[in-house]
Write an enzyme that holds these catalytic residues in place. Structure first.
Site: not given
Ligand code: OXD
Ligand code: MN
Length: 594
Positions: A69, A197, A206, A226, A248, A250, A277, A376
């Protein structure tokens, strides 16, 4: 094909501007998906993986300059700058539309424009919100078909009231300097150019389910967060649900799919995943807060995912999954990433498309990674062995607890409980975490990330804090209890102290016991702190002394923390809710008394 004029007008407008050779309406059918996959394989946009080992799986590489991002290129285009607030980039909407239209003009010449009708949430459920994404990328279509509910039925639903989120995406020329991810909350519009991406282009995620939806939630009295959502089934069969916000990369996916340690499974505990998420939260039956996961798949970080850290996620990726920017092994058409196992393929192709072996080094002699750190997997939720029976629930699941957490080497203890809802909002508002590879920029820098929403809040963060305070008033005594966790405390050698992963069940257990009034806690300076003896360590090679070393609060560290929060709060000026100022003052007094 569009029965409804407002959708057709939207499509016509951008067809005229972007000038594709062809327009294809996506209907969500298996037949169309197969045709598009064949086309993407033929053009090289995706590779088909080993049909025996990874049936239905595809491989894709993004451009090298386009792997995360881009927060510095992400804008909230509200009419009034004040409504974007001090934590968002802002562009005046008219100026933004003109700038983006100029970039998008004729960008689809020679390409096909796909029109994707999608739903966030189960189609027809009270939580569901609908969108149309226009894109020139089959990769986006195939990912959206996993991450959202793509169906022409959505067109009928939009027809009911004519409301939908307009998503415009084009890869254009993948130019970094012309990359823009713009949200227009007042127009229900997202405009994303020059990226391929996921987080920038799967517009349901998002851009819609957090940035636009957080604004909608503010206006309509609900919340878009989130957060992962998980259910913990106790030995007596009752299931309690918690939602947890971490920045993100974590560990949201790992916590959401946690497998409890033996001492819990033997007693009959089970964990079920509702989401990993995003949570949409509303007041529901009995005056409680209920949450749904508006997504339909997982867009998880691959590196570090392995049989120990997250066996359930690994199972999710065994079929019908799209892998992006991981290592490709041409000899058996499989994939690999750092942290998957200790047997990387001998002769492979790295995420940049270069030949790679386990000993490949760069010009400085540094080992070259096979997979990008933010590579990913996009996997269907239904692949998840522990998907909750409530995943499709129309009403959502009632929340007993909300957990905040970040990546902090020091300061934040393993777990603590907020004194009450308002204090919990303060705890979420002052969250800080080390940055990760999920966003472009430096990694490992501590920054404030309120409620893990810093990059995703679609309006002024001060209004967002006030909205949280107001939601607490709405549910009063039925409000979930709020906690903070930190799995990432390190020792003097920089090694994580707490084993994490499945062992985090021990902390969830304490949290649930606190919710049910089953264990006492110490009224500490920063919140209720656990007594070490209340955290179950059975079967774990972890001493009570080690535990004591990460559950306490150090006066000097927290005095520094308070100073840091004071500086952070100045960002919000007079708009910061007074309640948060009051909370900070009380925290300071309590810490000074330590
Ligand atoms: C992020 C995702 O970047 O969930 O938070 O992809
Ligand atoms: Mn996320």
């Amino acid at each position: 094909m569009a029965k409804y004029q407002n959708v057709q007008e939207f499509v016509d407008k951008y067809q005229t501007l972007m000038n594709p050779d062809k327009v294809v309406w996506i209907d969500g059918s298996t037949k169309q998906k197969k045709e598009l996959t064949d086309e993407a394989v033929a053009s090289g946009e995706v590779l088909r993986l080993n049909n025996k080992l990874l049936p239905g799986c595809l491989y894709h590489r993004t451009a090298i300059n386009d792997v995360a991002r881009v927060e510095n290129r992400t804008f909230i285009c509200s009419r009034d700058k004040e409504n974007a607030g001090p934590t968002n980039n802002w562009m005046e909407p008219q100026e933004a539309y003109e700038k983006l239209d100029a970039i998008a003009k004729d960008c689809m010449v020679g390409r096909t424009m796909y029109v994707i009708p999608f739903s966030m949430g189960k189609i027809g459920s009270p939580f569901a919100k609908y969108g149309i994404e226009l894109t020139d990328s089959i990769y986006v279509v195939l990912n959206m078909a996993i991450m959202t509910r793509v169906s022409s039925k959505v067109l009928d639903k939009i027809g009911d009231d004519g409301v939908f989120v307009r998503g415009i995406h084009s890869k254009v020329k993948l130019e970094e300097e012309n990359r823009y991810i713009c949200q227009f909350p007042e127009d229900n519009t997202i405009y994303s150019l020059n990226s391929g991406y996921g987080g920038n282009v799967l517009l349901g995620k998002k851009c819609f389910a957090l940035r636009i939806a957080s604004y909608q939630g503010w206006k309509e009295g609900w919340m878009a967060e989130h957060m992962l959502i998980l259910g913990i089934q106790k030995p007596d069969g009752e299931t309690k649900y918690v939602a947890a916000a971490f920045p993100s990369a974590c560990g949201k996916t790992n916590l959401a799919m946690l497998i409890p340690p033996d001492c819990y499974t033997e007693e009959g505990y089970k964990v079920f995943t509702v989401g990993d998420d995003i949570a949409w939260i509303r007041k529901g039956r009995g005056g409680q807060l209920y949450a749904v996961n508006p997504e339909n798949g997982f867009f998880g970080v691959a590196p570090g995912t392995n049989i120990k850290s997250n066996p359930n996620a690994l199972t999710c990726t065994k079929k019908d999954t799209i892998f992006t920017n991981v290592l490709y092994n041409p000899s058996d058409k499989t994939v690999w990433w750092e942290g998957l196992n200790n047997t990387p393929p001998e002769n492979a192709i790295d995420w940049k498309g270069n030949p790679w072996t386990p000993t490949t080094v760069d010009a400085n002699g540094v080992k070259v990674k096979g997979a990008h750190p933010n590579s990913r997997f996009t996997a269907p939720a239904k692949n998840c062995p522990c998907i909750s029976s409530e995943f499709e629930s129309r009403a959502g699941v009632p929340l007993s607890a909300i957990i905040f957490g970040g990546r902090r080497a020091k300061a934040a203890p393993l777990v603590y409980q907020a004194f009450d809802w308002n204090h919990g909002v303060f705890v979420g508002a002052v969250m800080a975490s080390e940055t990760t590879a999920a966003a472009a920029g430096a990694v490992g820098v501590v920054r404030h990330d309120p409620m893990a929403m810093l990059p995703f809040c679609g309006y002024n963060m001060s209004d967002y804090f006030q909205h949280w305070l107001n939601m607490g008033k709405k549910v009063k005594a039925n409000a979930p209890k709020i906690f903070n966790v930190n799995w990432f405390r390190t020792d003097e050698n920089g090694k994580f102290i707490w084993p994490g992963y499945g062992e985090n069940m021990r902390i969830l257990d304490w949290i649930l016991k606190r919710c049910e009034g089953e264990v006492a806690a110490e009224e500490g300076a920063i919140g209720y702190l656990p007594f070490a003896s209340d955290i179950k360590l059975d079967g774990l090679d972890f001493s009570i002394e080690q535990l004591e070393s990460i559950i306490g609060v150090d006066k000097e560290t927290w005095q520094d923390e308070v100073k840091d929060i004071e500086t952070f709060f100045t960002k919000f000026g007079d708009k910061l809710p007074n309640e948060l100022r009051k909370q900070l003052k009380s925290l300071k007094a309590r810490v000074n008394k330590l």
